[in-house]
Design a protein around this motif. Structure first.
Motif, PDB file in Angstrom:
ATOM      1  N   LEU A   1       3.512   3.420  -5.447  1.00 41.60           N
ATOM      2  CA  LEU A   1       3.461   4.876  -5.294  1.00 41.60           C
ATOM      3  C   LEU A   1       2.061   5.407  -5.538  1.00 41.60           C
ATOM      4  O   LEU A   1       1.766   6.561  -5.217  1.00 41.60           O
ATOM      5  N   ILE A   2       1.216   4.582  -6.144  1.00 46.40           N
ATOM      6  CA  ILE A   2      -0.215   4.874  -6.233  1.00 46.40           C
ATOM      7  C   ILE A   2      -0.954   3.590  -5.868  1.00 46.40           C
ATOM      8  O   ILE A   2      -0.382   2.505  -5.896  1.00 46.40           O
ATOM      9  N   ARG A   3      -2.210   3.722  -5.519  1.00 55.81           N
ATOM     10  CA  ARG A   3      -2.973   2.590  -4.993  1.00 55.81           C
ATOM     11  C   ARG A   3      -3.000   1.416  -5.978  1.00 55.81           C
ATOM     12  O   ARG A   3      -3.239   1.596  -7.169  1.00 55.81           O
ATOM     13  N   LEU A   4      -2.756   0.220  -5.453  1.00 54.09           N
ATOM     14  CA  LEU A   4      -2.835  -0.983  -6.276  1.00 54.09           C
ATOM     15  C   LEU A   4      -4.284  -1.297  -6.619  1.00 54.09           C
ATOM     16  O   LEU A   4      -5.192  -1.072  -5.819  1.00 54.09           O
ATOM     17  N   SER A   5      -4.495  -1.849  -7.802  1.00 57.21           N
ATOM     18  CA  SER A   5      -5.811  -2.369  -8.140  1.00 57.21           C
ATOM     19  C   SER A   5      -6.005  -3.711  -7.433  1.00 57.21           C
ATOM     20  O   SER A   5      -5.049  -4.298  -6.910  1.00 57.21           O
ATOM     21  N   ARG A   6      -7.235  -4.196  -7.426  1.00 58.86           N
ATOM     22  CA  ARG A   6      -7.508  -5.503  -6.813  1.00 58.86           C
ATOM     23  C   ARG A   6      -6.660  -6.583  -7.460  1.00 58.86           C
ATOM     24  O   ARG A   6      -6.058  -7.413  -6.775  1.00 58.86           O
ATOM     25  N   ARG A   7      -6.588  -6.578  -8.786  1.00 57.97           N
ATOM     26  CA  ARG A   7      -5.808  -7.602  -9.487  1.00 57.97           C
ATOM     27  C   ARG A   7      -4.330  -7.524  -9.133  1.00 57.97           C
ATOM     28  O   ARG A   7      -3.662  -8.547  -8.976  1.00 57.97           O
ATOM     29  N   GLU A   8      -3.824  -6.306  -9.031  1.00 59.91           N
ATOM     30  CA  GLU A   8      -2.404  -6.145  -8.718  1.00 59.91           C
ATOM     31  C   GLU A   8      -2.083  -6.693  -7.332  1.00 59.91           C
ATOM     32  O   GLU A   8      -1.026  -7.301  -7.129  1.00 59.91           O
TER      33      GLU A   8
ATOM     34  N   PHE B   1      -2.635   8.071 -12.041  1.00 61.26           N
ATOM     35  CA  PHE B   1      -2.536   8.642 -10.695  1.00 61.26           C
ATOM     36  C   PHE B   1      -3.893   9.160 -10.233  1.00 61.26           C
ATOM     37  O   PHE B   1      -4.348   8.856  -9.124  1.00 61.26           O
ATOM     38  N   TYR B   2      -4.561   9.926 -11.077  1.00 62.54           N
ATOM     39  CA  TYR B   2      -5.843  10.510 -10.679  1.00 62.54           C
ATOM     40  C   TYR B   2      -6.970   9.476 -10.701  1.00 62.54           C
ATOM     41  O   TYR B   2      -7.922   9.579  -9.922  1.00 62.54           O
ATOM     42  N   GLU B   3      -6.850   8.462 -11.543  1.00 60.47           N
ATOM     43  CA  GLU B   3      -7.851   7.388 -11.545  1.00 60.47           C
ATOM     44  C   GLU B   3      -7.827   6.600 -10.242  1.00 60.47           C
ATOM     45  O   GLU B   3      -8.861   6.104  -9.783  1.00 60.47           O
ATOM     46  N   ARG B   4      -6.636   6.479  -9.649  1.00 63.22           N
ATOM     47  CA  ARG B   4      -6.489   5.647  -8.446  1.00 63.22           C
ATOM     48  C   ARG B   4      -6.620   6.436  -7.146  1.00 63.22           C
ATOM     49  O   ARG B   4      -6.486   5.868  -6.067  1.00 63.22           O
ATOM     50  N   MET B   5      -6.844   7.737  -7.235  1.00 60.40           N
ATOM     51  CA  MET B   5      -6.948   8.551  -6.012  1.00 60.40           C
ATOM     52  C   MET B   5      -8.199   8.181  -5.219  1.00 60.40           C
ATOM     53  O   MET B   5      -9.207   7.796  -5.775  1.00 60.40           O
TER      54      MET B   5
ATOM     55  N   TYR C   1       0.855  -1.187   0.000  1.00 58.21           N
ATOM     56  CA  TYR C   1       0.000   0.000   0.000  1.00 58.21           C
ATOM     57  C   TYR C   1       0.892   1.239   0.000  1.00 58.21           C
ATOM     58  O   TYR C   1       2.093   1.161   0.282  1.00 58.21           O
ATOM     59  N   VAL C   2       0.299   2.379  -0.320  1.00 61.51           N
ATOM     60  CA  VAL C   2       1.067   3.618  -0.449  1.00 61.51           C
ATOM     61  C   VAL C   2       1.512   4.107   0.928  1.00 61.51           C
ATOM     62  O   VAL C   2       0.712   4.176   1.864  1.00 61.51           O
ATOM     63  N   ILE C   3       2.793   4.433   1.028  1.00 62.33           N
ATOM     64  CA  ILE C   3       3.374   4.898   2.284  1.00 62.33           C
ATOM     65  C   ILE C   3       4.431   5.958   1.978  1.00 62.33           C
ATOM     66  O   ILE C   3       4.946   6.019   0.863  1.00 62.33           O
ATOM     67  N   PRO C   4       4.777   6.794   2.961  1.00 59.59           N
ATOM     68  CA  PRO C   4       5.899   7.722   2.759  1.00 59.59           C
ATOM     69  C   PRO C   4       7.196   6.923   2.598  1.00 59.59           C
ATOM     70  O   PRO C   4       7.509   6.067   3.431  1.00 59.59           O
ATOM     71  N   SER C   5       7.935   7.195   1.560  1.00 55.21           N
ATOM     72  CA  SER C   5       9.122   6.387   1.274  1.00 55.21           C
ATOM     73  C   SER C   5      10.187   6.494   2.361  1.00 55.21           C
ATOM     74  O   SER C   5      10.964   5.558   2.570  1.00 55.21           O
ATOM     75  N   TYR C   6      10.210   7.622   3.081  1.00 53.84           N
ATOM     76  CA  TYR C   6      11.254   7.783   4.097  1.00 53.84           C
ATOM     77  C   TYR C   6      11.135   6.730   5.194  1.00 53.84           C
ATOM     78  O   TYR C   6      12.143   6.332   5.794  1.00 53.84           O
ATOM     79  N   LYS C   7       9.909   6.261   5.458  1.00 51.44           N
ATOM     80  CA  LYS C   7       9.737   5.237   6.489  1.00 51.44           C
ATOM     81  C   LYS C   7      10.459   3.952   6.111  1.00 51.44           C
ATOM     82  O   LYS C   7      11.106   3.312   6.941  1.00 51.44           O
ATOM     83  N   VAL C   8      10.339   3.565   4.849  1.00 52.02           N
ATOM     84  CA  VAL C   8      10.998   2.345   4.382  1.00 52.02           C
ATOM     85  C   VAL C   8      12.516   2.519   4.427  1.00 52.02           C
ATOM     86  O   VAL C   8      13.247   1.648   4.910  1.00 52.02           O
ATOM     87  N   GLU C   9      12.989   3.655   3.955  1.00 50.63           N
ATOM     88  CA  GLU C   9      14.437   3.869   3.904  1.00 50.63           C
ATOM     89  C   GLU C   9      15.038   3.965   5.307  1.00 50.63           C
ATOM     90  O   GLU C   9      16.130   3.436   5.558  1.00 50.63           O
TER      91      GLU C   9
END
Length: 241
Positions: free
Chosen positions: A119-126, A237-241, A69-77
């Motif tokens: 970086l944007i929301r995954l679809s169900r299939r993804e 990007f805007y489709e998945r918002m 899921y989408v998260i701030p990248s700094y947390k992972v790094e």
């Protein structure tokens, strides 16, 4: 990387693991657990997918850890830095204009240890793709480092763990049965069969976007640049918002 050919027909076969293979599995799982543990400490919920989740590993098998899921990248790094990992490479990949853009942090020069997140929301299939290939959540692996799950590999072979190793069989013609076993919608199985059989016949066609981040550049900054320069990226990007 050696290309794995799709198996279209064949019998159900049992594969018995030698002690060396069990040892490789334990080693890769300990490394996956180490990565997942630090991500968990930073409030994230990672999964591991592919052969490490199924158990049918080789020495060259990748350790693929995902925060789905989408998260701030700094947390992972920051989480990776906390256990001594310095990224070898950071890239953004978009397979096609219809797919989510994903961030990949590659942790070694052989690209066998990878942490990724969308970086944007995954679809169900993804999302269900991970379950199709076999996936384990952090808590599952933490409770039992030898827990294995069924999944389908790149040859389109169903891998079902057994006490001695696994049994494998081609899934073509058995899509409904496989979907039921893995707990994924039938359209996910059918799509993977289409994609992998086409790739087997025609070869890889490349990806729509593959962007390597510059030193000091964040994933969010790179995504912003892609949004400004690429209308297809803006649309998804805007489709998945």
């Amino acid at each position: 990387m050696v290309k794995e050919k799709v198996v279209r027909v064949g019998d159900r076969v049992e594969v018995v693991y030698e002690p060396k293979r069990w040892k490789i599995l334990v080693g890769k799982r300990k490394e996956a657990l180490k990565i997942m543990e630090t991500l968990s400490k930073f409030g994230l919920n990672p999964i591991v997918h592919g052969s490490v989740a199924r158990g049918d590993v080789k020495e060259t098998s990748d350790i693929d850890v995902v925060v789905p899921y989408v998260i701030p990248s700094y947390k992972v790094e920051l989480a990776l830095e906390a256990i001594g990992y310095k990224p070898f490479k950071r890239i953004i990949v978009q397979a096609t204009p219809q797919h989510a853009l994903k961030a990949y942090i590659i942790l070694d020069e052989f690209e066998t240890k990878v942490v990724s997140f969308p970086l944007i929301r995954l679809s169900r299939r993804e999302y269900e793709f991970y379950r199709f290939g076999g996936m384990l959540e952090y808590e599952d692996l933490k409770r039992n480092i030898m827990k294995r799950v069924p999944g389908v590999d790149k040859r389109l072979m169903l891998i079902k763990p057994t006490e001695r190793g696994h049994v494998e069989e081609p899934i073509i013609g058995k899509e409904v049965e496989v979907a039921s076993l893995l707990g994924v919608p039938i359209d996910v199985v059918e799509e993977r069969v289409r994609v992998l059989t086409r790739r087997d016949k025609h070869g890889r066609t490349g990806v729509f976007i593959k962007y390597e981040l510059k030193p000091g550049e964040t994933f969010e900054e790179a995504l912003d640049s892609l949004l400004k320069s690429n209308p297809y990226v803006r649309r998804i990007f805007y489709e998945r918002m």
